[in-house]
Design an enzyme around this catalytic site. Structure first.
Site, PDB file in Angstrom:
ATOM      1  N   GLY A  64     -21.116  20.371 -17.829  1.00  0.00           N
ATOM      2  CA  GLY A  64     -19.898  20.377 -17.039  1.00  0.00           C
ATOM      3  C   GLY A  64     -19.648  21.685 -16.328  1.00  0.00           C
ATOM      4  O   GLY A  64     -18.508  22.110 -16.180  1.00  0.00           O
ATOM      5  N   TYR A  87      -7.973   9.888 -24.630  1.00  0.00           N
ATOM      6  CA  TYR A  87      -8.396  11.285 -24.468  1.00  0.00           C
ATOM      7  C   TYR A  87      -8.230  12.044 -25.770  1.00  0.00           C
ATOM      8  O   TYR A  87      -9.146  12.774 -26.202  1.00  0.00           O
ATOM      9  CB  TYR A  87      -7.594  11.951 -23.355  1.00  0.00           C
ATOM     10  N   GLY A 122     -16.532  25.390 -17.058  1.00  0.00           N
ATOM     11  CA  GLY A 122     -17.977  25.447 -17.222  1.00  0.00           C
ATOM     12  C   GLY A 122     -18.634  26.395 -16.240  1.00  0.00           C
ATOM     13  O   GLY A 122     -19.556  27.145 -16.597  1.00  0.00           O
TER      14      GLY A 122
END
Length: 313
Positions: free
Chosen positions: A24, A178, A30
């Site tokens: 990511g 999530y 990231g």
């Protein structure tokens, strides 16, 4: 430095020549983590589904860090074949791995499924990294001093693992899904540490981190929430600090979790924080591990024993 740890401090050792994979890393946290590791001397592989964005980030790193060693390999964590292809290509080019930073994640998208039919957040945030770790584990185990850093979220504190409807087919709440996926990433990190300790291995060590609240593309599906939370957020550099401390602090130990030390762990200096709620439940962690093996078809338990067997080179 203990209270205000900063990867840019000269007291934080360089890691010249070490190899790192950051998932990511085509944007956000990231990308920042990848550049910081390059500045510290690591050779970094950016692993992301967004190959064009990853190439752009790599070019930006090279322009700001003249001696940077950074490359791109496409990785789609929702597709087991892509994960296997990534690992196969990495193994064909490298015989070691010092840092695997499982950073990639998606948050509250419309309901969707992975290639294998798993709910998208569960599949990408947790199962995809579970599979990637499986494929790269032999290199981590054979590299002295290696680390597995898993990015979770402060929302794990409200997460629950719905074993009866793990793919949210009966009802889908983007936010609950999530939280479930991020609780799973934390439990995976902790269970990995427990199993490594029980096998008496020194490498890798498994460390969790969470960034607190950071204004990134992760909130693109929650603009109203972004506006409400903005006063409590810190910037990307501060948000990346916990993962970087987990990767770079020579005093870090397996089983720890780093996060912001301020109110509600939303922001603040990077410190050791403790799991909340079900993140402390190691029997649940074992159950999530076993479920993940079943869903991916990957026997990570056996691979771990094989990789850490006495006398293995």
């Amino acid at each position: 430095m203990a209270d205000r740890w900063d990867w840019r401090d000269d007291k934080v050792p360089r890691i010249d020549g070490k190899l790192a994979v950051v998932t990511g890393a085509a944007s956000g946290l990231g990308a920042y983590i990848a550049e910081a590791l390059c500045i510290k001397g690591a050779s970094v592989v950016i692993a992301d589904k967004d190959a064009e964005g990853a190439v752009s980030v790599a070019a930006g790193i090279r322009s700001s860090v003249p001696d940077a060693r950074v490359s791109v390999i496409r990785l789609d964590l929702s597709d087991p074949e892509s994960i296997w292809e990534f690992a196969d290509l990495y193994r064909s080019e490298h015989d070691s791995l010092d840092l695997l930073i499982n950073n990639a994640g998606i948050m509250t998208p419309p309901y969707g499924l992975t290639v294998k039919g798993f709910e998208l957040q569960w599949g990408v945030n947790h199962l995809g990294h579970f599979a990637l770790t499986y494929h790269l584990l032999p290199l981590l185990c054979s590299t002295r001093g290696s680390r597995l850093v898993t990015q979770t979220s402060i929302v794990h504190r409200g997460g629950k693992i719905n074993f009866r409807d793990i793919n949210s087919r009966d009802s889908y709440s983007p936010w609950k899904a999530y939280k479930q996926s991020k609780l799973a990433t934390l439990l995976f990190s902790r269970e990995m540490d427990a199993r490594l300790r029980s096998l008496g291995t020194e490498s890798p060590i498994s460390i969790a981190s969470h960034p607190g609240l950071v204004n990134t593309q992760l909130y693109r599906n929650r603009e109203r929430m972004r506006r409400w939370l903005r006063p409590f957020m810190h910037d990307i550099g501060a948000g990346a600090m916990p993962a970087l401390r987990a990767a770079l602090d020579p005093d870090a130990e397996g089983g720890q979790m780093y996060g912001p030390g301020g109110w509600m762990e939303f922001r603040g200096p990077t410190v050791i924080v403790k799991p909340h709620g079900k993140g402390r439940d190691m029997s649940l962690a074992s159950g999530v591990w076993e479920l993940s093996e079943t869903m991916t078809g990957l026997d990570l338990s056996s691979r771990l024993r094989e990789c850490t067997a006495p006398g293995r080179e």
